[in-house]
Design a protein around this motif. Structure first.
Motif, mmCIF file in Angstrom:
data_model
loop_
_atom_site.group_PDB
_atom_site.id
_atom_site.type_symbol
_atom_site.label_atom_id
_atom_site.label_comp_id
_atom_site.label_asym_id
_atom_site.label_seq_id
_atom_site.Cartn_x
_atom_site.Cartn_y
_atom_site.Cartn_z
ATOM 1 N N UNK A 220 1.226 3.607 -12.768
ATOM 2 C CA UNK A 220 0.869 3.186 -12.027
ATOM 3 C C UNK A 220 -0.799 3.560 -10.723
ATOM 4 N N UNK A 221 -1.869 3.727 -11.570
ATOM 5 C CA UNK A 221 -3.532 3.815 -11.665
ATOM 6 C C UNK A 221 -3.797 3.803 -10.318
ATOM 7 N N UNK A 222 -3.633 2.367 -10.216
ATOM 8 C CA UNK A 222 -4.266 0.829 -8.645
ATOM 9 C C UNK A 222 -3.271 0.172 -7.954
ATOM 10 N N UNK A 223 -3.471 -0.131 -7.107
ATOM 11 C CA UNK A 223 -2.821 -0.994 -6.763
ATOM 12 C C UNK A 223 -2.458 -2.264 -6.531
ATOM 13 N N UNK A 224 -3.785 -2.949 -7.869
ATOM 14 C CA UNK A 224 -3.753 -4.254 -8.969
ATOM 15 C C UNK A 224 -2.497 -4.047 -9.780
ATOM 16 N N UNK B 71 0.631 -1.514 -0.023
ATOM 17 C CA UNK B 71 -0.077 -0.493 0.067
ATOM 18 C C UNK B 71 0.296 1.431 0.121
ATOM 19 N N UNK B 72 2.185 1.464 0.294
ATOM 20 C CA UNK B 72 2.520 1.909 0.292
ATOM 21 C C UNK B 72 3.415 2.761 -0.701
ATOM 22 N N UNK B 73 3.907 1.424 -1.175
ATOM 23 C CA UNK B 73 4.811 1.791 -2.507
ATOM 24 C C UNK B 73 3.191 2.077 -3.280
ATOM 25 N N UNK B 74 2.275 1.290 -3.414
ATOM 26 C CA UNK B 74 1.100 2.393 -4.163
ATOM 27 C C UNK B 74 0.972 3.850 -4.237
ATOM 28 N N UNK B 75 0.649 4.566 -2.931
ATOM 29 C CA UNK B 75 1.256 6.121 -3.015
ATOM 30 C C UNK B 75 2.489 6.404 -3.533
#
Length: 381
Positions: A132-136, A118-122
């Motif tokens: 990287x528009x989404x966590x997927x 989750x931290x990587x996603x943001x």
């Protein structure tokens, strides 16, 4: 494919079936080699865009390894490659995502940090929103990097987010910390850390005969409040739904530390409950390169079709299209043993499902009695 392997930027081996746990310096070295090889190809007399060889993570490439001397089984991926290239329109973005993820992981390792997905996603959403528009996209790209570098995601500095909890006859001691008695942690239990390195170093002691893997947190709480471990020598563990990696890792560790303890799953009688049980038992295709690190010899205790007579007709719920989709996927999989397929067939034929809570018809203290009765049948599961 042989020609493709010769022109790739990384390993030239044909076989890739598992991911190693590696020290940060070695992971950094592998990333550096990938970059240097990429630049070497670009600067050659006949420059070209290298391809990224990825182990195929589709169900068609999955197999189940069955132990010869044990009942342990787990999913692994056979040696079928797929590739990502900057020159193919359908893989251009995923090709770029891998390089961006390599950069992020390298920074994490240099800084000696641990981050969650989750931290990587943001972080990636801010610096590379188009990729990287989404966590997927983050989750899938992490697995691409695992396949490329042949190291576990934990080796990349990526920490598991944990929802899990454990309670019962288990003593835990983290390095340089006090011993925790899991019979005294209250109804919420002992929160399982997402730091796999910490979980790997836990000192564990128990006199339990059983480990009950509970699908739902509410059922876990009921059993802890009833102190079922005082009547049945057991440990209770839950991931509060679909199992996270940290909970699966701790359960795997307990299965290795206490091989004589029977591990039994209590899930809803529906396709999703069986899917959860299979994830604990075999690992998951998405984690095929390191699935064996999270699998254990778990038996399906309940709910089973033999329990349906104890459930009032009014408590059954019609199967939904999503249930049928999960059932179809499971029943066509080679991982599912025959008696589990029989359970699925009964679900599909009846068109209904049942939740563990339906047993409360017999009283809120019935679950403990149910478990005590079912463990007698363990050898027949």
């Amino acid at each position: 494919m042989a020609d493709a392997r010769r022109s790739t930027i990384f390993f030239t081996e044909q076989h890739l079936s598992y991911a190693d746990i590696l020290p940060p310096l070695e992971v950094r070295a592998r990333i550096e080699v990938a970059v240097l090889n990429f630049l070497k190809v670009l600067n050659s007399s006949t420059p070209a865009i290298s391809i990224l060889p990825m182990i195929n993570r589709k169900a068609s490439n999955s197999r189940v390894n069955h132990g010869l001397l044990t009942e342990d089984s787990w999913i692994f991926l056979s040696h079928s490659f797929c590739t990502k290239s900057l020159m193919r329109e359908n893989t251009t973005k995923s090709f770029m995502r891998v390089w961006k993820m390599l950069e992020m992981c390298y920074q994490i390792l240099v800084q000696e940090k641990r981050v969650t997905q989750r931290e990587l996603f943001y972080k990636l959403l801010c610096v590379s929103p188009d990729y990287f528009p989404s966590q997927l996209q983050v989750n899938q790209t992490i697995q691409d990097v695992v396949a490329l570098l042949r190291c576990s995601r934990f080796s990349l500095g990526i920490m598991a987010s944990s929802r899990g909890a454990v309670a019962g006859r288990l003593l835990l001691q983290e390095p340089d910390q006090e011993i925790v008695d899991c019979t005294t942690c209250g109804s919420s239990g002992y929160a399982i850390s997402g730091d796999l390195n910490l979980l790997d170093k836990l000192i564990m002691k128990t006199d339990a005969h059983y480990i009950f893997v509970i699908e739902k947190h509410a059922i876990f709480q009921r059993l802890v409040e009833d102190r079922v471990f005082n009547h049945i020598p057991c440990i209770l563990i839950t991931a509060k739904g679909y199992p996270d990696l940290a909970t699966r890792f701790l359960l795997h560790r307990m299965s290795k530390a206490f091989p004589e303890i029977k591990i039994l799953g209590l899930v809803d009688w529906n396709p999703a409950g069986l899917a959860i049980l299979c994830t604990f038992k075999y690992g998951s295709i998405g984690m095929g390169l390191e699935a064996y690190r999270y699998a254990c010899n778990l038996k399906w205790l309940g709910l089973r079709k033999d329990d349906l007579d104890a459930i009032p007709e009014e408590s059954f719920i019609p199967l939904k299209p999503k249930d049928m989709q999960i059932a179809k996927s499971l029943i066509s999989s080679e991982i599912l043993q025959d008696n589990y397929k029989e359970e699925l067939a009964v679900m599909i034929q009846s068109g209904k499902k049942a939740e563990i809570e339906a047993l409360y018809f017999h009283g809120y203290d019935f679950l403990g009695k149910y478990l005590a009765n079912k463990v007698v049948q363990v050898s027949y599961i």
